[in-house]
Scaffold this motif. Sequence first.
Motif, PDB file in Angstrom:
ATOM      1  N   VAL A  31       0.901  -1.239   0.092  1.00  0.00           N
ATOM      2  CA  VAL A  31       0.011   0.005  -0.143  1.00  0.00           C
ATOM      3  C   VAL A  31       1.004   1.352  -0.036  1.00  0.00           C
ATOM      4  CG1 VAL A  31      -1.655   1.418   1.483  1.00  0.00           C
ATOM      5  CG2 VAL A  31      -2.053  -1.076   0.966  1.00  0.00           C
ATOM      6  N   LEU A  32       1.601   1.430   0.865  1.00  0.00           N
ATOM      7  CA  LEU A  32       2.841   2.385   0.971  1.00  0.00           C
ATOM      8  C   LEU A  32       3.636   2.536  -0.357  1.00  0.00           C
ATOM      9  CD1 LEU A  32       3.625   2.169   4.720  1.00  0.00           C
ATOM     10  CD2 LEU A  32       2.452   3.862   3.788  1.00  0.00           C
ATOM     11  N   SER A  33       4.012   1.433  -0.895  1.00  0.00           N
ATOM     12  CA  SER A  33       4.804   1.510  -2.287  1.00  0.00           C
ATOM     13  C   SER A  33       3.713   1.915  -3.150  1.00  0.00           C
ATOM     14  CB  SER A  33       5.382   0.177  -2.600  1.00  0.00           C
ATOM     15  OG  SER A  33       6.191  -0.368  -1.476  1.00  0.00           O
ATOM     16  N   LEU A  34       2.697   1.613  -3.349  1.00  0.00           N
ATOM     17  CA  LEU A  34       1.721   2.299  -4.298  1.00  0.00           C
ATOM     18  C   LEU A  34       1.515   3.834  -4.151  1.00  0.00           C
ATOM     19  CD1 LEU A  34      -0.510   1.885  -6.508  1.00  0.00           C
ATOM     20  CD2 LEU A  34      -2.206   1.510  -4.736  1.00  0.00           C
ATOM     21  N   ALA A  35       1.571   4.353  -2.696  1.00  0.00           N
ATOM     22  CA  ALA A  35       1.625   5.710  -2.821  1.00  0.00           C
ATOM     23  C   ALA A  35       2.848   6.555  -3.365  1.00  0.00           C
ATOM     24  CB  ALA A  35       1.459   6.188  -1.338  1.00  0.00           C
ATOM     25  N   VAL A  36       3.897   5.865  -3.075  1.00  0.00           N
ATOM     26  CA  VAL A  36       5.327   6.277  -3.818  1.00  0.00           C
ATOM     27  C   VAL A  36       5.260   6.169  -5.158  1.00  0.00           C
ATOM     28  CG1 VAL A  36       7.639   5.824  -3.851  1.00  0.00           C
ATOM     29  CG2 VAL A  36       6.442   5.876  -1.539  1.00  0.00           C
ATOM     30  N   SER A  37       4.582   4.933  -5.861  1.00  0.00           N
ATOM     31  CA  SER A  37       4.395   4.767  -7.318  1.00  0.00           C
ATOM     32  C   SER A  37       3.683   5.657  -8.007  1.00  0.00           C
ATOM     33  CB  SER A  37       4.065   3.489  -7.540  1.00  0.00           C
ATOM     34  OG  SER A  37       4.744   2.358  -6.921  1.00  0.00           O
ATOM     35  N   ILE A  38       2.362   6.147  -7.252  1.00  0.00           N
ATOM     36  CA  ILE A  38       1.863   7.275  -7.878  1.00  0.00           C
ATOM     37  C   ILE A  38       2.480   8.528  -7.835  1.00  0.00           C
ATOM     38  CG2 ILE A  38      -0.365   8.669  -7.633  1.00  0.00           C
ATOM     39  CD1 ILE A  38      -1.697   6.056  -6.242  1.00  0.00           C
ATOM     40  N   ASN A  39       3.324   8.884  -6.751  1.00  0.00           N
ATOM     41  CA  ASN A  39       4.161   9.950  -6.790  1.00  0.00           C
ATOM     42  C   ASN A  39       5.060  10.092  -7.855  1.00  0.00           C
ATOM     43  OD1 ASN A  39       7.046  11.031  -5.848  1.00  0.00           O
ATOM     44  ND2 ASN A  39       5.394  12.367  -4.716  1.00  0.00           N
ATOM     45  N   LEU A  40       5.676   8.795  -7.918  1.00  0.00           N
ATOM     46  CA  LEU A  40       6.802   8.892  -8.994  1.00  0.00           C
ATOM     47  C   LEU A  40       6.395   8.946 -10.316  1.00  0.00           C
ATOM     48  CD1 LEU A  40       9.011   6.013  -7.381  1.00  0.00           C
ATOM     49  CD2 LEU A  40       9.577   8.499  -7.519  1.00  0.00           C
ATOM     50  N   VAL A  41       5.097   8.175 -10.705  1.00  0.00           N
ATOM     51  CA  VAL A  41       4.501   8.271 -12.012  1.00  0.00           C
ATOM     52  C   VAL A  41       4.255   9.899 -12.457  1.00  0.00           C
ATOM     53  CG1 VAL A  41       2.498   7.940 -13.291  1.00  0.00           C
ATOM     54  CG2 VAL A  41       3.649   5.999 -11.898  1.00  0.00           C
ATOM     55  N   LEU A  42       3.527  10.665 -11.374  1.00  0.00           N
ATOM     56  CA  LEU A  42       3.131  11.905 -11.521  1.00  0.00           C
ATOM     57  C   LEU A  42       4.465  12.645 -11.613  1.00  0.00           C
ATOM     58  CD1 LEU A  42       0.017  12.392  -9.241  1.00  0.00           C
ATOM     59  CD2 LEU A  42       0.063  12.400 -11.878  1.00  0.00           C
ATOM     60  N   PHE A  43       5.411  12.526 -10.755  1.00  0.00           N
ATOM     61  CA  PHE A  43       6.729  13.129 -10.862  1.00  0.00           C
ATOM     62  C   PHE A  43       7.134  13.067 -12.273  1.00  0.00           C
ATOM     63  CE2 PHE A  43      11.168  13.350  -8.514  1.00  0.00           C
ATOM     64  CZ  PHE A  43      11.374  14.161  -8.944  1.00  0.00           C
ATOM     65  N   GLY A  44       7.179  11.980 -12.968  1.00  0.00           N
ATOM     66  CA  GLY A  44       7.817  11.740 -14.357  1.00  0.00           C
ATOM     67  C   GLY A  44       6.638  12.391 -15.358  1.00  0.00           C
ATOM     68  N   LEU A  45       5.597  12.134 -15.294  1.00  0.00           N
ATOM     69  CA  LEU A  45       4.689  12.630 -16.421  1.00  0.00           C
ATOM     70  C   LEU A  45       4.309  13.922 -16.603  1.00  0.00           C
ATOM     71  CD1 LEU A  45       1.995   9.949 -16.475  1.00  0.00           C
ATOM     72  CD2 LEU A  45       3.910  10.038 -18.202  1.00  0.00           C
ATOM     73  N   THR A  46       4.497  14.861 -15.433  1.00  0.00           N
ATOM     74  CA  THR A  46       4.326  16.378 -15.289  1.00  0.00           C
ATOM     75  C   THR A  46       5.546  16.847 -15.714  1.00  0.00           C
ATOM     76  OG1 THR A  46       3.120  15.906 -13.117  1.00  0.00           O
ATOM     77  CG2 THR A  46       4.059  18.037 -13.528  1.00  0.00           C
ATOM     78  N   ALA A  47       6.671  16.328 -15.804  1.00  0.00           N
ATOM     79  CA  ALA A  47       7.885  16.884 -16.216  1.00  0.00           C
ATOM     80  C   ALA A  47       7.962  17.568 -17.594  1.00  0.00           C
ATOM     81  CB  ALA A  47       9.325  16.015 -15.846  1.00  0.00           C
ATOM     82  N   PRO A  48       7.350  16.943 -18.679  1.00  0.00           N
ATOM     83  CA  PRO A  48       7.680  17.502 -19.949  1.00  0.00           C
ATOM     84  C   PRO A  48       6.634  18.612 -19.898  1.00  0.00           C
ATOM     85  CG  PRO A  48       6.482  15.184 -20.059  1.00  0.00           C
ATOM     86  CD  PRO A  48       7.259  15.393 -18.682  1.00  0.00           C
ATOM     87  N   PHE A  49       5.369  18.599 -19.459  1.00  0.00           N
ATOM     88  CA  PHE A  49       4.483  19.591 -19.587  1.00  0.00           C
ATOM     89  C   PHE A  49       4.775  20.782 -18.708  1.00  0.00           C
ATOM     90  CE2 PHE A  49       2.203  15.602 -20.366  1.00  0.00           C
ATOM     91  CZ  PHE A  49       1.463  15.963 -21.419  1.00  0.00           C
ATOM     92  N   ALA A  50       5.597  20.564 -17.457  1.00  0.00           N
ATOM     93  CA  ALA A  50       6.235  21.438 -16.904  1.00  0.00           C
ATOM     94  C   ALA A  50       7.222  22.343 -17.485  1.00  0.00           C
ATOM     95  CB  ALA A  50       6.699  21.226 -15.354  1.00  0.00           C
ATOM     96  N   ALA A  51       7.974  21.587 -18.417  1.00  0.00           N
ATOM     97  CA  ALA A  51       8.920  22.188 -19.204  1.00  0.00           C
ATOM     98  C   ALA A  51       8.490  23.280 -20.198  1.00  0.00           C
ATOM     99  CB  ALA A  51      10.012  21.139 -19.866  1.00  0.00           C
TER     100      ALA A  51
END
Length: 470
Positions: A75-95
């Motif tokens: 469960v806690l790993s899932l929370a981290v995974s969601i964070n990491l997915v959004l961390f990555g997918l947000t990056a190109p749009f943030a640029a």
Amino acid sequence: MTAPDVTGTPPEKTGTAAGKSGSGKTPAGNKRRLHPAWIVAAVAFLALVGAAGFRAAPGVLMVPLQEEFGWSTTVLSLAVSINLVLFGLTAPFAAALMERFGVRKVTSLALCLIGLGSALTVFVNQSWQILFTWGLLIGLGTGSMALVFAATIANTWFAKSRGLVIGILTAGSAAGQLVFLPFIAALAQNPGWRGASLLIAAGALAVVPLVLRWLRNSPADVGVLPYGAEAPEAETGDAGTTSTPPVKPAAVAASYGSADSPNAAIRALQVLKRASKVRTFWALAAGFAICGATTNGLIGTHFIPSAHDHGMPETTAAGLLAVVGIFDIVGTIASGWLTDRFNPKVLLAVYYQFRGIGLLVLPLLLGSSVEPSMIIFVVVYGLDWVATVPPTAAICRSVFGADGSVVFGWVFAAHQLGAAAAALAAGFIRDATGHYNYAWLGAAAMCTVAAVISATIRKDAVKKEPVPVA
């Protein structure tokens, strides 16, 4: 690329503002002063430090949350995974958003999201709430402050020494881990994990005033050329008059990677469409996915719980990760220096293979106490932690030109998708087998794959013309 004069000075005084050159040097007789690019880089470094607090948190807070709420590692790993997915997918749009609305606004909003997400964590009492705070809010915030931020600053403000600057800024994330991790570990023990969450929130919000005051969007904002750029000489006609008209400051944005697209999302997707037709893009994305899996996803998330399984105190394991952070700073800056001088694909292959060797022997090193062999591991792994960033960003810039920052954002998205998959998979492996051994060995094998992929990037890849954006 030679940038035009951006100061708007009369033709007979061609050059940068106040007679300065793009490198920050003034003509003889004039007083030298620090080029504004270095001030922007310093503030960007502090912003990355403030945003990095959460990167140190999951591994430290996972055990206390399990003990209080009884949540599983998965469960806690899932929370981290969601964070990491959004961390990555947000990056190109943030640029793209940084190009459209400015670095200062996007960075300030990102830091506020990180602070909000961390502060709200103290109120959680159900598992879905940790998915919202750790996953959604902090994921969006850290994604907007991802390593693409470092590439954007370097590409916009520096015409030379980009590799070194990216290395220094990337080290800001390591410095954040170094600064926060020992305090987070101590607070997690006493008074508890809620105090640690509030520390992360305070660290992110404390940087916002500095960003609003000192972080400028582009060299045109202060009337200078990027550091290291030289203004073109004015052409003189027969009558002694100049024939080259002055160039307005806004021209620097077009010359150094900014875009006028009214829609940041469309621009990011257009860049992805074009980049996906280039083999080098896929090679970098695959290697960086493995990079993310073996850093943020595996070691960053599960090293402390794994050490705890072997009887090592959490504060001791957190101290080892802090040592990783110290040597990460050294290794990343050194990698930036090397990237300015050597073939970046060779550097990538070496970095990945050394990382794989470290992961291969890690199961033999973990124990209840810290042995000299473990110290050697954390030093070597620290030097290699994100040393891959400067050469990867350099290849993106060389191949894709002005779109290099956005392309690096997509490559970084692959990094975080790999991290998310590894974080979740390692948690599942731990719940299923009672240990992490298979996770470490699988990651070691993936590093060898990344080394081979990097070494086989075509030699002419970095010589191609920039890929245009429709």
